[in-house]
Design an enzyme around this catalytic site. Structure first.
Site, PDB file in Angstrom:
ATOM      1  N   GLU A 242     -54.715   2.294  27.325  1.00 30.63           N
ATOM      2  CA  GLU A 242     -54.007   2.817  26.665  1.00 30.63           C
ATOM      3  C   GLU A 242     -52.731   2.748  27.413  1.00 30.63           C
ATOM      4  OE1 GLU A 242     -53.498   7.565  27.952  1.00 30.63           O
ATOM      5  OE2 GLU A 242     -55.202   7.584  27.346  1.00 30.63           O
ATOM      6  N   PRO A 243     -52.465   1.105  26.687  1.00 28.06           N
ATOM      7  CA  PRO A 243     -51.455  -0.116  26.953  1.00 28.06           C
ATOM      8  C   PRO A 243     -50.234   0.725  26.000  1.00 28.06           C
ATOM      9  CG  PRO A 243     -52.576  -0.920  25.550  1.00 28.06           C
ATOM     10  CD  PRO A 243     -53.225  -0.010  25.424  1.00 28.06           C
ATOM     11  N   CYS A 309     -18.417   6.899  27.541  1.00 29.97           N
ATOM     12  CA  CYS A 309     -17.361   7.731  28.511  1.00 29.97           C
ATOM     13  C   CYS A 309     -18.370   8.004  29.787  1.00 29.97           C
ATOM     14  CB  CYS A 309     -16.221   9.007  28.512  1.00 29.97           C
ATOM     15  SG  CYS A 309     -15.165   7.856  27.191  1.00 29.97           S
TER      16      CYS A 309
END
Length: 382
Positions: A242-243, A309
């Site tokens: 499962e890359p 911010c």
């Protein structure tokens, strides 16, 4: 990436910044590397890394399946026409809707806890996720195979879950192990596979060993593949992998422009992308390669600061840059995974456009958002 500075400048000029650019050549090359290393293993893309529909359709056309970990990801798989053995449903807290849609699509479920057997739709196919309880050489937030993580069942529990699946009339396909992400040390995978072999003789016949993914971009893929295949062979099982990040990270680049500079306690280069576009540096200290796309005399060391911010809104620290000026263009590399996928509308910031380069042509695969896009659901609620 095969894209040149000229390519990137042209994209930024045409589509604006911040901008995610993808290189189709690199995406195809990454898949080829995986297939060269893992051979006959079945490949499932971990969709969470980058769920853009254009990329999914491209992978689907090349025979890749999908690992889905949310209702939305399952809906994306359905939308592009994936079904049956092309879909895995994973996750530690699946909803009733996920079980129902997964069953309709004929997907394979990965069980994450013992009592999940009772939640499966009738006659389901399932794998049991095992947590090998190791010390993983990656950031703590990425170490899913550590004993303290929330994922999987213990080695002692795994045979009981397999037996419970069979007793309930389900197909117990086999075992699943995924120990984390961005792991460069192949010994971590060796240790995980070694723990699985302790279960030989306790599991009954297994059809599948799913070895997950998590390979760092510089990992010894062929070495990991040899050991994964050897472990699968001890159970007489087919190997699945499962890359996620490995498949798409290097195909993607985030382009951002310099807004200005300031010198206070540190030297800051202020840019128009930040944590809302690329969260990984703030979330778990990820370090992405930074390339200035200009040439000028006089270099210095700078922190790349985003517009939010928030004191933590830094894309990189201690980057060497040639005398930055407003309007200069920077390329943040290895951003194809968990970049656009984790982008947000915090501060009502519109998420960037995404474009794909193939055969000399740019294609918009996600248009830039507008503020109206962001508050549309709020207006509709009123």
């Amino acid at each position: 990436m095969s894209l040149t500075s000229e390519h990137l400048h042209a994209a930024a000029q045409q589509y604006g910044t911040p901008l995610y650019v993808y290189d189709a050549t690199e995406l195809d090359a990454a898949l080829a590397r995986i297939r060269a290393a893992f051979g006959t293993a079945r490949v499932y893309y971990a969709m969470k890394a980058n769920p853009n529909l254009t990329l999914l359709r491209r992978l689907h056309a090349q025979g890749v399946g999908f690992e889905c970990v949310s209702p939305g990801e399952l809906a994306r798989a359905q939308h592009i026409g994936a079904a049956g053995e092309r879909i895995i449903v994973n996750g530690p807290a699946k909803t009733p809707g996920e079980y129902a849609l997964g069953a309709r699509l004929g997907a394979t479920f990965i069980l994450d806890r013992e009592d999940e057997v009772a939640l499966l739709p009738p006659s389901s196919r399932a794998l049991v996720r095992v947590n090998p309880a190791l010390n993983i050489s990656t950031h703590d937030h990425l170490a899913t195979g550590a004993a303290h993580s929330k994922f999987g069942v213990t080695l002692e529990q795994a045979p009981r879950v397999l037996a419970a699946l069979r007793a309930a009339g389900h197909t117990a396909l086999g075992l699943h192990v995924h120990i984390g992400s961005a792991i460069r040390d192949a010994r971590d995978f060796t240790a995980a596979f070694g723990r699985l072999t302790e279960l030989r003789g306790q599991t009954g016949p297994l059809g599948v060993l799913d070895a997950g993914g998590g390979w760092g971009l510089g990992a010894d893929l062929h070495g990991i593949a040899r050991e994964a295949h050897a472990t699968a062979a001890t159970f007489g099982a087919q190997l699945w992998v499962e890359p996620g990040r490995y498949l798409v990270a290097q195909a993607g680049t985030l382009l951002t422009r310099v807004i200005g500079t300031k010198r206070t306690g540190r030297n800051f280069t202020l840019v128009d992308a930040g944590m809302t576009e690329l969260l990984r540096p703030m979330l778990y200290g990820a370090q992405h390669p930074v390339t200035p796309l200009w040439h000028r005399e006089g270099t210095g060391t700078w922190d790349l600061a985003g517009p939010a911010c928030e004191s933590g809104d830094l894309l990189a620290r201690d980057v060497t840059l040639p005398a930055p000026q407003a309007g200069d263009l920077l390329a943040i590399g290895e951003a194809g995974a968990y970049g656009a996928a984790m982008s947000s509308n915090y501060l009502t910031r519109a998420r960037p456009a995404e474009v794909l380069h193939e055969n000399g042509t740019w294609t918009v695969i996600r248009r830039r958002e507008t503020p109206q896009d962001i508050w549309q659901a709020e207006d509709a609620a009123g």
